[in-house]
Scaffold this active site. Structure first.
Site, short mmCIF file in Angstrom:
data_model
loop_
_atom_site.label_atom_id
_atom_site.label_comp_id
_atom_site.label_asym_id
_atom_site.label_seq_id
_atom_site.Cartn_x
_atom_site.Cartn_y
_atom_site.Cartn_z
CE1 TYR A 261 -4.28 0.94 -0.30
CE2 TYR A 261 -3.47 2.79 0.95
CZ TYR A 261 -4.42 2.23 0.16
OH TYR A 261 -5.53 2.94 -0.22
CG ASP A 262 2.82 2.44 -3.34
OD1 ASP A 262 3.46 1.64 -2.63
OD2 ASP A 262 2.89 2.45 -4.59
CE LYS B 254 10.48 -2.04 -7.28
NZ LYS B 254 10.15 -0.68 -7.73
CD GLU C 225 15.76 12.87 -18.53
OE1 GLU C 225 16.87 13.38 -18.28
OE2 GLU C 225 14.68 13.43 -18.28
CE LYS C 226 21.54 9.54 -19.67
NZ LYS C 226 21.44 8.98 -18.32
CG ASP D 151 4.08 9.65 -9.32
OD1 ASP D 151 5.28 9.38 -9.14
OD2 ASP D 151 3.14 9.09 -8.72
CG ASP E 79 6.07 -1.63 -11.34
OD1 ASP E 79 7.09 -2.33 -11.38
OD2 ASP E 79 5.74 -0.94 -10.36
N GLY F 153 0.61 8.02 -8.95
CA GLY F 153 0.43 6.65 -8.50
C GLY F 153 0.79 5.62 -9.54
CB SER G 28 -1.08 6.37 -13.33
OG SER G 28 -0.02 5.43 -13.26
O1 RIB Z 1 7.61 0.33 -8.81
C1 RIB Z 1 6.85 1.14 -7.99
C2 RIB Z 1 6.50 0.43 -6.72
O2 RIB Z 1 7.68 0.15 -6.03
C3 RIB Z 1 5.64 1.20 -5.76
O3 RIB Z 1 4.28 0.95 -5.97
C4 RIB Z 1 6.16 0.76 -4.39
O4 RIB Z 1 5.23 0.08 -3.65
C5 RIB Z 1 7.39 -0.09 -4.69
O5 RIB Z 1 7.12 -1.44 -4.59
#
Ligand code: RIB
Length: 311
Positions: free
Chosen positions: A14-15, A42, A222-223, A246, A252, A287, A291
């Site tokens: 949970y972020d 992830k 960005e590369k 963000d 991921d 997020g 997103s």
């Molecule tokens: O890659 C992003 C993720 O890394 C985030 O959601 C965080 O929880 C970490 O696992």
């Protein structure tokens, strides 16, 4: 609708995201601008991106017996990920503390929580009976990652390892990975060399390719990204994005795009620009999971295979 099976064995966090102008100094109390609470991790992020692209996704992992655990399962459910192999164990779920700067760059600290309560017996042959693509990251115990690789190999399914955050993987396990995807920091850890330029990334990708069973992608923000495959190492520029909000979860969503192409037999040469397009969509909102784009939002990025896949 194309039906392809993916198994993601990995983390759910949970972020807690804080948008702030800069990182605080040691000993400083700094005032952030905004707080957001969102499902992440992830493993769960990659599972959701795959599902948003229309793949059948079975996620294997653990959350805690807390409100975050229930929310994490709910998010997977809402995005169409199968949660039959998600267990609620222990008191606390994995948590991600993510600091997002004005540039959209982020840094994060994760608290393992229930992600470390998954164990070897959770990884069994039944998960791989329909020869899925297996996707792994490194936010669960090493021994579980290594067991997953060895069991999946018995079933002749493809193995994608995103060694994030970078950890030591046994040479034996690494040698069975079909596609290794890492960012420059993780690549540098694995190769014990500096990866600060496209040139260094190409050299590093070629060196890492010697250690796996297939190919290596190093993402460079960005590369762009580099691929080391049968035809040597090649650089792919990033997709320009004028409104970076963000970058949390960008890697991921990239992996979700690569997974989509792997199971649809689309060459990595085309998969990388497609995945980069997906990633560029994801960084325009805060997020991770919320997103990530759906397939129709990015299908036009697939050129050669568009006719075959979408009619
Ligand atoms: O890659 C992003 C993720 O890394 C985030 O959601 C965080 O929880 C970490 O696992």
């Amino acid at each position: 609708m194309l039906q392809h099976n993916i198994v993601v064995i990995g983390s759910l966090n949970y972020d807690i995201l804080v948008q702030q102008d800069r990182l605080p100094e040691i000993g400083e109390t700094f005032t952030g601008n905004e707080l957001m609470l969102m499902p992440g991790g992830k493993g769960a992020n990659q599972a959701v991106q795959c599902a948003k692209l229309g793949l059948n996704v079975n996620m294997v992992g653990c959350v805690g017996n807390d409100i975050y655990g229930s929310e994490l399962i709910k998010s997977l459910n809402e995005n169409g990920v199968s949660v039959d192999n998600i267990s609620q164990r222990g008191k606390t779920s994995g948590i991600g503390i993510v600091q997002i700067l004005e540039s959209g760059d982020y840094c994060s600290t994760i608290i393992k929580g229930a992600n470390y309560l998954i164990s070897e017996p959770d990884i069994h042959d039944g998960l791989f009976s329909d020869r899925p693509l297996l996707i792994l990251q490194s936010e669960i115990p090493d021994r579980v990652v290594e067991r997953a690789i060895s069991v999946a190999r018995r079933h002749d399914c493809q193995i994608l390892l995103n060694n994030a955050p970078a950890r030591e993987i046994s040479p034996q396990a690494l040698s069975q990975v079909d596609l290794l995807v890492v960012n420059e920091t993780e690549a540098s850890f694995m190769s014990k060399t500096a990866v600060t330029s496209v040139k260094e990334a190409m050299t590093c990708a070629a060196a890492l390719q010697q250690k796996v069973n297939g190919r290596v992608i190093i993402t460079l923000g960005e590369k762009g990204a580099v691929l080391s495959g049968d035809a040597g190492a090649r650089h792919y520029p990033a997709v320009f994005c004028p409104d970076v909000v963000d970058t949390t979860g960008a890697g991921d969503s990239f992996i979700g795009g690569i997974a989509y192409c792997l199971v649809n037999n689309i060459d990595l040469e085309e998969a990388i620009p497609f995945a980069a397009k997906i990633s560029s969509c994801s960084i325009q909102k805060y997020g991770g999971q919320s997103s990530f784009p759906m397939l129709p939002d990015v299908a036009h990025a697939l050129t050669q295979n568009r006719q075959r896949l979408f009619g």
